[in-house]
Write an enzyme that holds these catalytic residues in place. Structure first.
Site, PDB file in Angstrom:
ATOM      1  N   GLY A 240       0.786  -1.227   0.000  1.00  0.00           N
ATOM      2  CA  GLY A 240       0.000   0.000   0.000  1.00  0.00           C
ATOM      3  C   GLY A 240       0.816   1.274   0.000  1.00  0.00           C
ATOM      4  O   GLY A 240       0.282   2.357   0.140  1.00  0.00           O
ATOM      5  N   SER A 241       2.152   1.178  -0.189  1.00  0.00           N
ATOM      6  CA  SER A 241       2.968   2.399  -0.161  1.00  0.00           C
ATOM      7  C   SER A 241       2.841   3.147  -1.479  1.00  0.00           C
ATOM      8  O   SER A 241       2.908   2.563  -2.542  1.00  0.00           O
ATOM      9  CB  SER A 241       4.432   2.018   0.074  1.00  0.00           C
ATOM     10  N   ASP A 242       2.621   4.449  -1.397  1.00  0.00           N
ATOM     11  CA  ASP A 242       2.587   5.268  -2.597  1.00  0.00           C
ATOM     12  C   ASP A 242       3.277   6.586  -2.315  1.00  0.00           C
ATOM     13  O   ASP A 242       3.821   6.790  -1.234  1.00  0.00           O
ATOM     14  CB  ASP A 242       1.138   5.444  -3.099  1.00  0.00           C
TER      15      ASP A 242
ATOM     16  N   TYR B 296      -3.591  -0.261   7.251  1.00  0.00           N
ATOM     17  CA  TYR B 296      -4.992  -0.293   6.836  1.00  0.00           C
ATOM     18  C   TYR B 296      -5.887  -0.571   8.052  1.00  0.00           C
ATOM     19  O   TYR B 296      -5.691  -1.555   8.768  1.00  0.00           O
ATOM     20  CB  TYR B 296      -5.199  -1.363   5.776  1.00  0.00           C
TER      21      TYR B 296
ATOM     22  N   LYS C 122      -2.198  -1.376 -12.466  1.00  0.00           N
ATOM     23  CA  LYS C 122      -1.972   0.034 -12.124  1.00  0.00           C
ATOM     24  C   LYS C 122      -0.684   0.181 -11.343  1.00  0.00           C
ATOM     25  O   LYS C 122      -0.425  -0.601 -10.430  1.00  0.00           O
ATOM     26  CB  LYS C 122      -3.151   0.570 -11.314  1.00  0.00           C
TER      27      LYS C 122
ATOM     28  N   LYS D 144       1.814   2.899  -9.119  1.00  0.00           N
ATOM     29  CA  LYS D 144       1.952   4.171  -8.419  1.00  0.00           C
ATOM     30  C   LYS D 144       3.084   4.969  -9.043  1.00  0.00           C
ATOM     31  O   LYS D 144       4.125   4.403  -9.406  1.00  0.00           O
ATOM     32  CB  LYS D 144       2.256   3.914  -6.941  1.00  0.00           C
TER      33      LYS D 144
ATOM     34  N   ASP E 251      -1.070   6.165 -11.119  1.00  0.00           N
ATOM     35  CA  ASP E 251      -1.752   6.792  -9.982  1.00  0.00           C
ATOM     36  C   ASP E 251      -0.756   7.639  -9.203  1.00  0.00           C
ATOM     37  O   ASP E 251       0.206   7.108  -8.644  1.00  0.00           O
ATOM     38  CB  ASP E 251      -2.324   5.673  -9.087  1.00  0.00           C
TER      39      ASP E 251
ATOM     40  N   ASN F  17      -1.576   9.757  -6.643  1.00  0.00           N
ATOM     41  CA  ASN F  17      -1.985  10.003  -5.254  1.00  0.00           C
ATOM     42  C   ASN F  17      -1.854  11.457  -4.821  1.00  0.00           C
ATOM     43  O   ASN F  17      -1.365  11.741  -3.719  1.00  0.00           O
ATOM     44  CB  ASN F  17      -1.226   9.089  -4.296  1.00  0.00           C
TER      45      ASN F  17
ATOM     46  N   GLU G 272      -4.536   8.660 -12.483  1.00  0.00           N
ATOM     47  CA  GLU G 272      -5.407   8.794 -11.320  1.00  0.00           C
ATOM     48  C   GLU G 272      -4.841   9.819 -10.349  1.00  0.00           C
ATOM     49  O   GLU G 272      -3.627   9.860 -10.130  1.00  0.00           O
ATOM     50  CB  GLU G 272      -5.509   7.424 -10.640  1.00  0.00           C
TER      51      GLU G 272
ATOM     52  N   GLU H 128     -11.374   8.697  -5.101  1.00  0.00           N
ATOM     53  CA  GLU H 128     -11.308   8.002  -3.808  1.00  0.00           C
ATOM     54  C   GLU H 128     -11.277   8.975  -2.640  1.00  0.00           C
ATOM     55  O   GLU H 128     -11.676   8.622  -1.532  1.00  0.00           O
ATOM     56  CB  GLU H 128     -10.119   7.034  -3.746  1.00  0.00           C
TER      57      GLU H 128
ATOM     58  N   ASP I  17     -15.719   5.797  -3.857  1.00  0.00           N
ATOM     59  CA  ASP I  17     -15.188   4.982  -2.766  1.00  0.00           C
ATOM     60  C   ASP I  17     -16.343   4.627  -1.840  1.00  0.00           C
ATOM     61  O   ASP I  17     -17.240   5.443  -1.611  1.00  0.00           O
ATOM     62  CB  ASP I  17     -14.119   5.779  -2.014  1.00  0.00           C
TER      63      ASP I  17
ATOM     64  N   HIS J 146     -12.742   2.923  -6.588  1.00  0.00           N
ATOM     65  CA  HIS J 146     -11.569   2.660  -5.767  1.00  0.00           C
ATOM     66  C   HIS J 146     -11.848   1.462  -4.885  1.00  0.00           C
ATOM     67  O   HIS J 146     -12.941   1.318  -4.341  1.00  0.00           O
ATOM     68  CB  HIS J 146     -11.295   3.887  -4.888  1.00  0.00           C
TER      69      HIS J 146
END
Lengths: 432, 432
Positions: free
Chosen positions: B22-24, B32, B216, B218, B246, B248, B272, B299, B322, B349
């Site tokens: 989940g790192s961006d 989470y 996708k 990041k 994406d 972010n 995104e 999102e 979302d 999302h």
């Protein structure tokens, strides 16, 4: 080295709903409240700040502020005070907390409260009221206060520097003028929906007698009622006093346009919050439809990105920033710079509890060092709850007089905090 | 008469940051988390819902949900389930809580969690998964779910009725097609910034082997890195698999335009979150500059009013709603209707924890009863944390299979809630 030794939070609520003070079409029964933060250091004055809410939920606002203690306690006071831009950016950069917004709502207001407490601390250590503390910064220092992310398509740091440099020569003269004449105010005290016609007429007359040349009435609950109340107010104050109106977000876009056709006969000076504060394009559409009536919004505008768009879209004639809605003085400096770039006057939201005390510093700084003008500018004034503040606002003949006390104006007297602490203060426990 | 007897809240966090899942570019180390709500009744199944966060601050989100207990506990279950529109509007109408947004951030997500728990309850009592429960409603009932305030300049209830009626004839056929073929998915599993090239290439190949034709990646931390990683991914998957990117929210508008000029050579299927989710006009400017590259966001879009404007301004090609950012299924139904009116495909999302489980119901409802189309539509899929759910998503060859279990999919297993409860669950206390 001195450090910030603690961050404490108090839930302070005033039972204003008992008198229908502050009642409008969207908010019938507010209890004006402060999620109040105190920063203590080991070698000097405390710093105070708060987020303003209207009752329920103030404990959630308090919890959000408390969450920031870990990022603040233990920090070097001199470093924080010397780099308030870096301090505010460090709070905004916590990615896990950012998820809760981003940059909006409860978490953003929490950051605003802590940032403002740091400003109070810094200004007290400098022995200056915030407006003077800000007005002595160089253009480069002022530009360094701002988080420029998301702004550069509308305003670059270089453009901001040019604006600030252009205003530099007249700073001392304008500060002196402020001391002499104060800053224009307008009053909402007569216009709350909960008041009957007699009270409305009496308070409107008193406002004019007190020197105000602009009063504001709440509208939006019932159009026939609004026509009647505006007629009462117009009759009470005569043709020369300006009357603004405020719908507190009650309308959809087509509804706003239809309703304002009915109210245009009273020549409102501006219509405030005709629709959702998020609706940039909606405000632009309303403005086009009701011109030359002027459109105002801002007290619920969440951050600089939305203000940027309101200005880019030509959606507003009057920008009403709020002292505690955004991430503190730093973000409000960004908003003042944006407004100056687009030539839109800033007329801050105030009232509530302590908002007059806080926001006057921003308008005075704007006059001295940013826009350099008072033209079409005025700060909302409501004569409520000032007695609870260590440095209450001073006004004379419809104008704010510049604060002299060091700090931001946020400090609430300890006796008041004690008495109105929710739910265990005497003002509340007596109720049960 | 049966009543809602309790609203309880749990702070559940999964230590996902330990593996850099989940790192961006904006969120380097998310844990989470779910601010998890359970509605209990005196005569039937519980209702479950949650707000998704990424760690710190989940306790504030929990506090906001807890605040709603007073508006929910004691209510008649049948009345709530029969009028979920009225239920959601009643929560949104509390003016004191509204002040904390309005309709955005922590307080809005809290309302969303409780509204979604009521949907879970209602669907379970009806013995249907939410997508089927929704798809059996009449056009009038669906229109009655929505809070129409602030929407009518873009979409009126009558226009929504027309849309829904036009889609009525094919409902049964499309529901059957869903059962047969599932709904398209794309995967972000390969693309997290924390992964090295070897892991990226391996996961990208695995995704294609698993049947995905869209992955996708990041981007946004370093442009040279992005060029390198996109080349690695393109080499791994070949020319026929689509790659979306994406950012972010990392960029300002001019920065996004410059950066995307460098990445256009890899023919991204969409970009995104190129900038702030609040920046409607910014997205529109980016879209004009990078066309034909498609622009996506959603999102972090706070509510239906901002989605309305993104559509009005022609700012997006892909709408990424979302499940837990807005005020629950009701507001998402409004967003689906807006997207259908403007002809923009919705690609939700998902990922996080439980977002796949929740959001698939909305896309499937959209296919059956609103847009009637899967064209250019796909739901994000991330293969994380599904094992903690009572009704985990099922997928096959890059497609979601429609859920069969009654309810919304929000229920987390009690053993998981216990183990990951913060800070005292075994998964966390073992850490210290």
């Amino acid at each position: 080295m001195s450090v910030i030794v603690s961050l404490t939070v108090e839930d302070v609520r005033f039972p204003t709903s008992r008198e229908l003070d502050g009642s409008d079409a969207m908010n019938p029964d507010p209890d004006y409240s402060a999620a109040y933060v105190t920063l203590r250091t080991d070698d000097g004055p405390d710093g105070h700040g708060f987020a303003f809410t209207i009752g329920r939920g103030n404990e959630v606002q308090c919890a959000a502020i408390r969450l920031l203690a870990g990022s603040v306690v233990g920090r070097d006071v001199e470093e924080v005070c010397a780099d308030l831009g870096g301090f505010s950016r460090s709070l905004l950069a916590d990615s896990q907390l950012r998820w809760l917004g981003p940059e909006k709502g409860v978490m953003h207001m929490a950051i605003g409260a802590v940032v403002n407490a740091a400003w109070d601390l810094a200004a007290k250590r400098a022995g200056l009221p915030v407006w003077r503390f800000l007005s002595r910064m160089t253009p480069e220092e002022i530009v360094g206060l701002v988080d420029w992310r998301y702004l550069t398509d509308a305003l670059t740091p270089d453009e901001a520097l040019d604006l600030l440099r252009a205003a530099e020569p007249g700073r001392a003269e304008r500060a002196a003028a402020l001391e002499d004449e104060g800053y224009p105010a307008y009053t909402t005290s007569p216009g709350w929906l909960g008041y009957d016609d007699v009270k409305l007429a009496r308070l409107a007359c008193e406002a004019v007698a007190d020197g105000f040349d602009l009063i504001k009435l709440k509208v939006g609950a019932d159009v026939e009622e609004d026509v009647r109340r505006l007629a009462v107010a117009r009759e009470a104050v005569g043709p020369d006093v300006r009357i603004a109106i405020d719908a507190n977000q009650r309308w959809s876009v087509p509804e706003a346009i239809g309703w304002l056709e009915r109210l245009a006969q009273f020549d409102p000076w501006f219509i405030e919050e005709p629709t959702s504060p998020d609706d940039v394009l909606g405000h632009a559409a309303i403005r086009r439809a009701v011109a030359p009536m002027r459109v105002a919004t801002g007290e619920h505008v969440q951050n600089r990105v939305v203000f940027k768009q309101l200005l880019q879209a030509g959606a507003i004639d009057v920008l009403q920033l709020d002292a505690t809605r955004v991430a503190g003085i730093n973000e409000n400096v960004a908003i003042l710079l944006l407004a100056a770039k687009f030539g839109v006057p800033v007329c801050p939201h105030a009232g509530g509890v302590g908002l007059c005390e806080l926001v006057q510093h921003l308008s005075m700084f704007d006059f001295v060092a940013v826009s350099g003008s008072m033209r079409d500018r005025t700060i909302e004034y409501v004569d409520h709850l000032h007695e609870h503040f260590a440095a209450p606002v001073r006004s004379r003949r419809g104008r704010y007089l510049p604060p002299k006390e060091p700090g931001s104006g946020a400090e609430i007297l300890e006796t008041s905090r004690h008495r109105f602490r929710y739910p265990d203060g005497a003002a509340w426990s007596a109720e049960s």
